[in-house]
Design an enzyme around this catalytic site. Structure first.
Site, PDB file in Angstrom:
ATOM      1  N   HIS A   1       0.851  -1.199   0.000  1.00 44.29           N
ATOM      2  CA  HIS A   1       0.000   0.000   0.000  1.00 44.29           C
ATOM      3  C   HIS A   1       0.880   1.240   0.000  1.00 44.29           C
ATOM      4  O   HIS A   1       2.096   1.152   0.120  1.00 44.29           O
ATOM      5  CB  HIS A   1      -1.003  -0.012   1.160  1.00 44.29           C
ATOM      6  CG  HIS A   1      -0.400   0.084   2.533  1.00 44.29           C
ATOM      7  ND1 HIS A   1       0.400  -0.893   3.077  1.00 44.29           N
ATOM      8  CD2 HIS A   1      -0.485   1.055   3.486  1.00 44.29           C
ATOM      9  CE1 HIS A   1       0.764  -0.537   4.299  1.00 44.29           C
ATOM     10  NE2 HIS A   1       0.253   0.641   4.565  1.00 44.29           N
TER      11      HIS A   1
ATOM     12  N   HIS B   1       1.465   3.883   1.940  1.00 48.89           N
ATOM     13  CA  HIS B   1       2.046   4.634   3.067  1.00 48.89           C
ATOM     14  C   HIS B   1       3.569   4.678   2.983  1.00 48.89           C
ATOM     15  O   HIS B   1       4.207   3.712   2.569  1.00 48.89           O
ATOM     16  CB  HIS B   1       1.593   4.020   4.402  1.00 48.89           C
ATOM     17  CG  HIS B   1       0.156   4.329   4.725  1.00 48.89           C
ATOM     18  ND1 HIS B   1      -0.600   3.569   5.597  1.00 48.89           N
ATOM     19  CD2 HIS B   1      -0.662   5.313   4.269  1.00 48.89           C
ATOM     20  CE1 HIS B   1      -1.819   4.081   5.676  1.00 48.89           C
ATOM     21  NE2 HIS B   1      -1.881   5.139   4.873  1.00 48.89           N
TER      22      HIS B   1
ATOM     23  N   ASP C   1       5.915   4.412   5.015  1.00 47.01           N
ATOM     24  CA  ASP C   1       6.738   3.413   5.710  1.00 47.01           C
ATOM     25  C   ASP C   1       6.699   2.059   4.981  1.00 47.01           C
ATOM     26  O   ASP C   1       7.259   1.071   5.468  1.00 47.01           O
ATOM     27  CB  ASP C   1       6.313   3.266   7.184  1.00 47.01           C
ATOM     28  CG  ASP C   1       4.859   2.873   7.369  1.00 47.01           C
ATOM     29  OD1 ASP C   1       3.997   3.387   6.622  1.00 47.01           O
ATOM     30  OD2 ASP C   1       4.579   2.051   8.266  1.00 47.01           O
ATOM     31  N   HIS C   2       6.069   2.020   3.804  1.00 46.69           N
ATOM     32  CA  HIS C   2       6.041   0.805   2.978  1.00 46.69           C
ATOM     33  C   HIS C   2       6.607   1.043   1.571  1.00 46.69           C
ATOM     34  O   HIS C   2       6.938   0.083   0.884  1.00 46.69           O
ATOM     35  CB  HIS C   2       4.613   0.249   2.906  1.00 46.69           C
ATOM     36  CG  HIS C   2       4.097  -0.105   4.270  1.00 46.69           C
ATOM     37  ND1 HIS C   2       4.072  -1.395   4.748  1.00 46.69           N
ATOM     38  CD2 HIS C   2       3.664   0.680   5.292  1.00 46.69           C
ATOM     39  CE1 HIS C   2       3.621  -1.387   5.998  1.00 46.69           C
ATOM     40  NE2 HIS C   2       3.368  -0.143   6.348  1.00 46.69           N
TER      41      HIS C   2
ATOM     42  N   HIS D   1      -7.563  -0.434   5.398  1.00 44.48           N
ATOM     43  CA  HIS D   1      -6.480   0.395   5.953  1.00 44.48           C
ATOM     44  C   HIS D   1      -6.186   1.514   4.943  1.00 44.48           C
ATOM     45  O   HIS D   1      -6.146   2.683   5.287  1.00 44.48           O
ATOM     46  CB  HIS D   1      -5.251  -0.478   6.202  1.00 44.48           C
ATOM     47  CG  HIS D   1      -4.057   0.272   6.706  1.00 44.48           C
ATOM     48  ND1 HIS D   1      -4.024   0.870   7.945  1.00 44.48           N
ATOM     49  CD2 HIS D   1      -2.847   0.528   6.137  1.00 44.48           C
ATOM     50  CE1 HIS D   1      -2.836   1.460   8.115  1.00 44.48           C
ATOM     51  NE2 HIS D   1      -2.108   1.266   7.020  1.00 44.48           N
TER      52      HIS D   1
ATOM     53  N   ASP E   1      -0.283  -3.863   6.115  1.00 38.23           N
ATOM     54  CA  ASP E   1      -0.904  -3.329   7.332  1.00 38.23           C
ATOM     55  C   ASP E   1      -2.376  -3.734   7.437  1.00 38.23           C
ATOM     56  O   ASP E   1      -3.159  -3.044   8.084  1.00 38.23           O
ATOM     57  CB  ASP E   1      -0.811  -1.790   7.353  1.00 38.23           C
ATOM     58  CG  ASP E   1       0.590  -1.305   7.693  1.00 38.23           C
ATOM     59  OD1 ASP E   1       1.477  -2.140   7.925  1.00 38.23           O
ATOM     60  OD2 ASP E   1       0.780  -0.072   7.729  1.00 38.23           O
TER      61      ASP E   1
ATOM     62  N   HIS F   1       4.402  -4.820  10.357  1.00 43.17           N
ATOM     63  CA  HIS F   1       4.960  -4.199  11.570  1.00 43.17           C
ATOM     64  C   HIS F   1       5.151  -5.221  12.685  1.00 43.17           C
ATOM     65  O   HIS F   1       4.395  -6.193  12.783  1.00 43.17           O
ATOM     66  CB  HIS F   1       4.010  -3.115  12.117  1.00 43.17           C
ATOM     67  CG  HIS F   1       3.949  -1.875  11.281  1.00 43.17           C
ATOM     68  ND1 HIS F   1       4.706  -0.765  11.547  1.00 43.17           N
ATOM     69  CD2 HIS F   1       3.216  -1.581  10.179  1.00 43.17           C
ATOM     70  CE1 HIS F   1       4.438   0.181  10.647  1.00 43.17           C
ATOM     71  NE2 HIS F   1       3.529  -0.290   9.805  1.00 43.17           N
TER      72      HIS F   1
HETATM   73 FE    FE Z   1       2.645   0.753   8.106  1.00 45.18          FE
HETATM   74 ZN    ZN Z   2       0.053   1.626   6.541  1.00 43.05          ZN
END
Ligand code: FE
Ligand code: ZN
Length: 259
Positions: free
Chosen positions: A54, A56, A58-59, A113, A132, A170
């Site tokens: 996805h 975001h 942090d991905h 999400h 996530d 995570h």
């Molecule tokens: Fe994340």
């Molecule tokens: Zn995320």
């Protein structure tokens, strides 16, 4: 397939998935290219694909640096989020195939999400990358969807065979299971899993992978049928309509958001 978790940022995992037959590799979700490229070099494999779950940061935050280091790298990501996935070359939709060397996977659309969140399933390897959406003992927050949509998405994942190994985005497992144990203290499998997870974390080891079977036995949001769980939710959210699974799920999400 070898799957190597690579810690990223504070508590993210990138996963290097290696096809030993061809010495090629893919990476699922990259926030920071440095540690991923170091692992690729250390293993002497050729990185051919990025599989983003996805949009975001942090991905996908490491995509641009990966592409700069390895021109020609394929970047798979959800067609529905293509404009928000840096470096994307292969927009994919539900059911589309993905390949890393001789490994064959398929995309499962699991929105909530984010609205275009996808999982990557490698059925012959019995491996699932859930980003996530499904964590070990948890699910992502409902940023771009609602409780009913998340229930549908989780349902698509829990329909896979129990032995499917789950690699999530995570390291939230310990806190997730603390929340679960508060709601279902009588769940023996949960108690056992929690002890195992705490032992792993004391040694600084990852708690992934989980399995679909373990999640169905321990993750409260998938256990709305458990009488102990229903009673716990009713005690904390007295107005919840316990006969409505979506309402119970939404109540659980609210409790977890404030845990
Ligand atoms: Fe994340
Ligand atoms: Zn995320």
């Amino acid at each position: 397939m070898d799957v190597v978790p690579i810690p990223q940022l504070a508590d993210n995992y990138a996963y290097l998935l290696v096809d030993p037959a061809t010495a090629t590799a893919g990476v699922v979700d990259c926030a920071d290219a440095g540690p991923v490229l170091a692992e690729v070099r250390r293993r002497g494999v050729r990185l051919v694909a990025v599989l983003a779950t996805h949009h975001h940061f942090d991905h996908v935050g490491g995509n641009q640096d990966l592409v700069a280091a390895l021109p020609g790298l394929q970047v798979f990501g959800s067609a529905a989020e293509a404009s928000r996935i840096p470096g994307i070359t292969r927009p994919v939709r539900d059911g589309d195939p993905v390949a890393v060397g001789e490994l064959r996977g398929r995309v499962i659309l699991i929105p909530a999400h984010t609205s275009g969140h996808i999982a990557y399933h490698f059925p012959t390897e019995r491996v699932l990358f859930t980003g996530d959406t499904l964590f070990a003992g948890g699910c992502g927050r409902l940023f771009e969807g609602d409780a009913a949509q998340m229930m549908d998405s989780l349902g698509r994942l829990t329909a896979l065979p129990d032995e499917t190994r789950v690699y999530c985005g995570h390291e939230y497992t310990e806190k997730n299971l603390r929340f679960a144990a508060m709601l279902e203290p009588g769940n023996r499998r949960l108690r056992e899993k929690r002890e195992a997870v705490e032992a792993l974390r004391r040694e600084g080891k990852p708690t992934v992978p989980s399995t679909i079977g373990e999640e169905k036995a321990t993750y409260p949001f998938l256990r709305i049928d458990s009488p102990e769980l229903a009673a716990s939710v009713r005690e904390r959210v007295p107005r919840v309509r316990v006969e409505d699974p979506v309402a119970v799920f939404a109540a659980l999400r609210g409790l977890k958001d404030n845990f």
